[in-house]
Design an enzyme around this catalytic site. Structure first.
Site, PDB file in Angstrom:
ATOM      1  N   HIS A   1      -0.058  16.337 -27.008  1.00 41.53           N
ATOM      2  CA  HIS A   1      -0.139  14.945 -26.555  1.00 41.53           C
ATOM      3  C   HIS A   1      -1.388  14.200 -27.023  1.00 41.53           C
ATOM      4  O   HIS A   1      -1.374  12.975 -27.093  1.00 41.53           O
ATOM      5  CB  HIS A   1      -0.069  14.885 -25.026  1.00 41.53           C
ATOM      6  CG  HIS A   1       1.327  15.060 -24.492  1.00 41.53           C
ATOM      7  ND1 HIS A   1       2.054  16.210 -24.712  1.00 41.53           N
ATOM      8  CD2 HIS A   1       2.115  14.241 -23.768  1.00 41.53           C
ATOM      9  CE1 HIS A   1       3.237  16.078 -24.122  1.00 41.53           C
ATOM     10  NE2 HIS A   1       3.302  14.900 -23.555  1.00 41.53           N
TER      11      HIS A   1
ATOM     12  N   HIS B   1       0.068  11.096 -28.460  1.00 42.46           N
ATOM     13  CA  HIS B   1      -0.137   9.777 -27.858  1.00 42.46           C
ATOM     14  C   HIS B   1      -0.764   8.805 -28.860  1.00 42.46           C
ATOM     15  O   HIS B   1      -0.448   7.615 -28.862  1.00 42.46           O
ATOM     16  CB  HIS B   1      -1.021   9.879 -26.613  1.00 42.46           C
ATOM     17  CG  HIS B   1      -0.273  10.174 -25.362  1.00 42.46           C
ATOM     18  ND1 HIS B   1      -0.864  10.710 -24.242  1.00 42.46           N
ATOM     19  CD2 HIS B   1       1.038  10.016 -25.041  1.00 42.46           C
ATOM     20  CE1 HIS B   1       0.043  10.861 -23.288  1.00 42.46           C
ATOM     21  NE2 HIS B   1       1.204  10.453 -23.753  1.00 42.46           N
TER      22      HIS B   1
ATOM     23  N   GLU C   1       9.574  17.848 -25.081  1.00 37.90           N
ATOM     24  CA  GLU C   1       8.776  18.296 -23.929  1.00 37.90           C
ATOM     25  C   GLU C   1       9.200  19.703 -23.504  1.00 37.90           C
ATOM     26  O   GLU C   1       8.372  20.495 -23.053  1.00 37.90           O
ATOM     27  CB  GLU C   1       8.922  17.320 -22.759  1.00 37.90           C
ATOM     28  CG  GLU C   1       8.285  15.956 -22.988  1.00 37.90           C
ATOM     29  CD  GLU C   1       6.758  15.971 -22.900  1.00 37.90           C
ATOM     30  OE1 GLU C   1       6.179  17.029 -22.557  1.00 37.90           O
ATOM     31  OE2 GLU C   1       6.151  14.914 -23.171  1.00 37.90           O
TER      32      GLU C   1
ATOM     33  N   ARG D   1       0.813  -1.226   0.000  1.00 35.50           N
ATOM     34  CA  ARG D   1       0.000   0.000   0.000  1.00 35.50           C
ATOM     35  C   ARG D   1       0.841   1.270   0.000  1.00 35.50           C
ATOM     36  O   ARG D   1       0.356   2.346   0.334  1.00 35.50           O
ATOM     37  CB  ARG D   1      -0.993   0.025   1.176  1.00 35.50           C
ATOM     38  CG  ARG D   1      -2.038  -1.085   1.118  1.00 35.50           C
ATOM     39  CD  ARG D   1      -3.200  -0.800   2.058  1.00 35.50           C
ATOM     40  NE  ARG D   1      -4.216  -1.824   1.946  1.00 35.50           N
ATOM     41  CZ  ARG D   1      -4.319  -2.874   2.746  1.00 35.50           C
ATOM     42  NH1 ARG D   1      -3.452  -3.035   3.731  1.00 35.50           N
ATOM     43  NH2 ARG D   1      -5.279  -3.766   2.577  1.00 35.50           N
TER      44      ARG D   1
ATOM     45  N   LYS E   1       2.784  11.602 -11.606  1.00 31.84           N
ATOM     46  CA  LYS E   1       2.118  10.569 -12.393  1.00 31.84           C
ATOM     47  C   LYS E   1       2.965   9.300 -12.428  1.00 31.84           C
ATOM     48  O   LYS E   1       4.157   9.348 -12.709  1.00 31.84           O
ATOM     49  CB  LYS E   1       1.859  11.055 -13.821  1.00 31.84           C
ATOM     50  CG  LYS E   1       0.755  12.078 -13.938  1.00 31.84           C
ATOM     51  CD  LYS E   1       0.501  12.430 -15.397  1.00 31.84           C
ATOM     52  CE  LYS E   1      -0.661  13.400 -15.537  1.00 31.84           C
ATOM     53  NZ  LYS E   1      -0.916  13.752 -16.951  1.00 31.84           N
TER      54      LYS E   1
ATOM     55  N   GLU F   1      -5.143  17.319 -12.502  1.00 33.33           N
ATOM     56  CA  GLU F   1      -5.502  17.480 -13.909  1.00 33.33           C
ATOM     57  C   GLU F   1      -7.015  17.654 -14.123  1.00 33.33           C
ATOM     58  O   GLU F   1      -7.631  16.989 -14.938  1.00 33.33           O
ATOM     59  CB  GLU F   1      -4.985  16.280 -14.723  1.00 33.33           C
ATOM     60  CG  GLU F   1      -4.821  16.560 -16.202  1.00 33.33           C
ATOM     61  CD  GLU F   1      -4.101  15.441 -16.939  1.00 33.33           C
ATOM     62  OE1 GLU F   1      -3.188  15.760 -17.694  1.00 33.33           O
ATOM     63  OE2 GLU F   1      -4.469  14.270 -16.757  1.00 33.33           O
TER      64      GLU F   1
ATOM     65  N   LYS G   1       6.709  23.318 -15.502  1.00 35.12           N
ATOM     66  CA  LYS G   1       5.796  22.225 -15.169  1.00 35.12           C
ATOM     67  C   LYS G   1       5.345  22.307 -13.722  1.00 35.12           C
ATOM     68  O   LYS G   1       4.161  22.100 -13.414  1.00 35.12           O
ATOM     69  CB  LYS G   1       6.461  20.870 -15.443  1.00 35.12           C
ATOM     70  CG  LYS G   1       5.528  19.712 -15.118  1.00 35.12           C
ATOM     71  CD  LYS G   1       5.958  18.397 -15.711  1.00 35.12           C
ATOM     72  CE  LYS G   1       4.893  17.338 -15.432  1.00 35.12           C
ATOM     73  NZ  LYS G   1       5.210  16.028 -16.016  1.00 35.12           N
TER      74      LYS G   1
ATOM     75  N   ASN H   1      -0.695  18.896 -21.642  1.00 39.69           N
ATOM     76  CA  ASN H   1      -1.046  17.909 -22.668  1.00 39.69           C
ATOM     77  C   ASN H   1      -0.970  18.480 -24.081  1.00 39.69           C
ATOM     78  O   ASN H   1      -1.297  17.772 -25.042  1.00 39.69           O
ATOM     79  CB  ASN H   1      -2.458  17.360 -22.413  1.00 39.69           C
ATOM     80  CG  ASN H   1      -2.493  16.451 -21.206  1.00 39.69           C
ATOM     81  OD1 ASN H   1      -1.743  15.492 -21.120  1.00 39.69           O
ATOM     82  ND2 ASN H   1      -3.354  16.777 -20.250  1.00 39.69           N
TER      83      ASN H   1
ATOM     84  N   ARG I   1      -3.887  22.114 -15.615  1.00 42.82           N
ATOM     85  CA  ARG I   1      -2.817  21.145 -15.854  1.00 42.82           C
ATOM     86  C   ARG I   1      -2.934  20.513 -17.248  1.00 42.82           C
ATOM     87  O   ARG I   1      -1.956  19.993 -17.780  1.00 42.82           O
ATOM     88  CB  ARG I   1      -2.822  20.053 -14.769  1.00 42.82           C
ATOM     89  CG  ARG I   1      -1.684  19.040 -14.939  1.00 42.82           C
ATOM     90  CD  ARG I   1      -1.485  18.204 -13.707  1.00 42.82           C
ATOM     91  NE  ARG I   1      -0.496  17.157 -13.933  1.00 42.82           N
ATOM     92  CZ  ARG I   1       0.080  16.466 -12.969  1.00 42.82           C
ATOM     93  NH1 ARG I   1      -0.209  16.720 -11.710  1.00 42.82           N
ATOM     94  NH2 ARG I   1       0.967  15.528 -13.229  1.00 42.82           N
TER      95      ARG I   1
ATOM     96  N   HIS J   1       8.827   8.571 -27.202  1.00 43.60           N
ATOM     97  CA  HIS J   1       7.706   9.417 -26.770  1.00 43.60           C
ATOM     98  C   HIS J   1       7.864  10.857 -27.247  1.00 43.60           C
ATOM     99  O   HIS J   1       6.922  11.469 -27.770  1.00 43.60           O
ATOM    100  CB  HIS J   1       7.600   9.378 -25.248  1.00 43.60           C
ATOM    101  CG  HIS J   1       6.590  10.335 -24.688  1.00 43.60           C
ATOM    102  ND1 HIS J   1       5.230  10.137 -24.800  1.00 43.60           N
ATOM    103  CD2 HIS J   1       6.740  11.510 -24.022  1.00 43.60           C
ATOM    104  CE1 HIS J   1       4.583  11.138 -24.224  1.00 43.60           C
ATOM    105  NE2 HIS J   1       5.478  11.982 -23.748  1.00 43.60           N
TER     106      HIS J   1
END
Length: 349
Positions: free
Chosen positions: A233, A237, A172, A108, A130, A222, A212, A230, A226, A252
């Protein structure tokens, strides 16, 4: 509590201090095959790692999957890791994403430290909390938000990278410039990433991380601004997943760069982004990143992949677009015709 980001001038000293902040019974260092060979030796004289156990997974985003995650959990369990253990993720975004998710879910949750070793992971993957893995053919489909205890940024690791991986991370940074201010954007387009000055690059990395951080602090989960992060992206993506499904994976950052080209085009026709700034940015990307090979017959498949994007609501594809440098417009939509025009622009522009 906000994670601490250290721009390191002495990795041994800074890692020792970071480990001291984590109450621990055992230390585990997660690497992939490449960072074990090229990056782990840089930490070989660090006293606090003398008894650390190494867990090595296979490299590249292809292996950011359930099998690799299960292997890490298994190694932690078999080696007697507890809730009071500490995990150090030494690698690119694949390692920090998967290692962070393993740490967040094992017992956990145990403390973890990220030491990103690629430019991409320094400016993107290691900051913002993330974590996750790819699943069912989709990027980052399973994961949680959870900050590392400490993120250590050390430019020494950049010298281990090939040019393609440097360019991948730089995409990025270009995105961060586009969503921040004209001076940062212009500085990024002046910098020669193909023949990099590493000292100058470390300063620019620190500035990019600040962009960032400012966005993430305003919107940690997000729900609003935020989504600025993206930019590039939604289409990027989809291109990345498409290439993976075709067994022709691309890095990426290259997918993001191509996504930026498309989404700058959408920004020009929908939100008034200046044409001259679009052309300057697209020229830089074309010169550094080349082209993405696909045909108009692939547009439907790419659109379907975009519909899986986590920002979407009720099946509508949501874009972050720009009215100008730093003028962020979240929750934008595009018609199928506009979207196909943007893909045309990437192929032919």
């Amino acid at each position: 509590m906000k994670q601490r980001i250290v721009i390191s001038q002495c990795i041994e000293r800074d890692l020792t201090q970071a480990v001291m902040q984590c109450e621990h019974d055992k230390i585990f260092v997660i690497t992939d095959d490449i960072t074990k060979e090229l990056c782990l030796p840089i930490l070989s004289t660090t006293e606090c790692l003398k008894q650390a156990q190494n867990i090595t997974i296979r490299p590249t985003d292809t292996h950011k999957d359930l099998a690799s995650l299960s292997y890490v959990w298994e190694q932690l369990s078999n080696s007697g890791a507890t809730r009071h253990s500490c995990i150090i993720n030494l690698g690119g975004g694949m390692v920090t994403d998967l290692g962070g998710f393993a740490a967040s879910t094992f017992k956990r949750g145990v403390d973890f430290i990220n030491i990103p070793t690629t430019l991409l992971s320094m400016v993107d993957a290691s900051v913002g909390g993330k974590t996750g893995i790819n699943f069912n053919g989709l990027k980052n489909e399973i994961g949680v938000f959870n900050d590392a205890k400490v993120v250590i940024i050390c430019a020494d690791f950049l010298k281990t990278l090939d040019l393609k991986n440097l360019c991948s991370g730089y995409a990025e940074m270009i995105k961060h410039g586009l969503i921040s201010n004209k001076n940062t954007w212009a500085e990024l387009l002046r910098f020669d990433i193909l023949v990099p000055d590493y000292q100058k690059l470390q300063t620019m990395v620190a500035e990019s991380i600040c962009v960032k951080e400012r966005v993430v602090e305003q919107d940690p989960y997000e729900t609003g601004i935020r989504k600025a992060l993206n930019f590039g992206h939604t289409i990027g993506h989809a291109l990345e997943s498409f290439a993976l499904n075709e067994n022709k994976p691309i890095l990426h950052g290259y997918a993001v760069a191509f996504g930026i080209v498309c989404e700058l085009y959408l920004s020009c026709i929908k939100t008034g982004f200046p044409m001259d700034k679009m052309r300057q940015t697209v020229r830089y990307i074309k010169d550094c990143y080349g082209t993405f090979e696909f045909t108009c017959n692939d547009y439907d498949a790419l659109t379907l992949l975009m519909k899986h994007d986590k920002k979407n609501t009720t099946g509508t594809i949501n874009f972050t677009l720009l009215g100008d440098i730093g003028d962020i417009r979240i929750n934008q939509t595009a018609t199928r015709k506009e979207l196909y025009e943007a893909l045309d622009f990437l192929r032919e522009g």
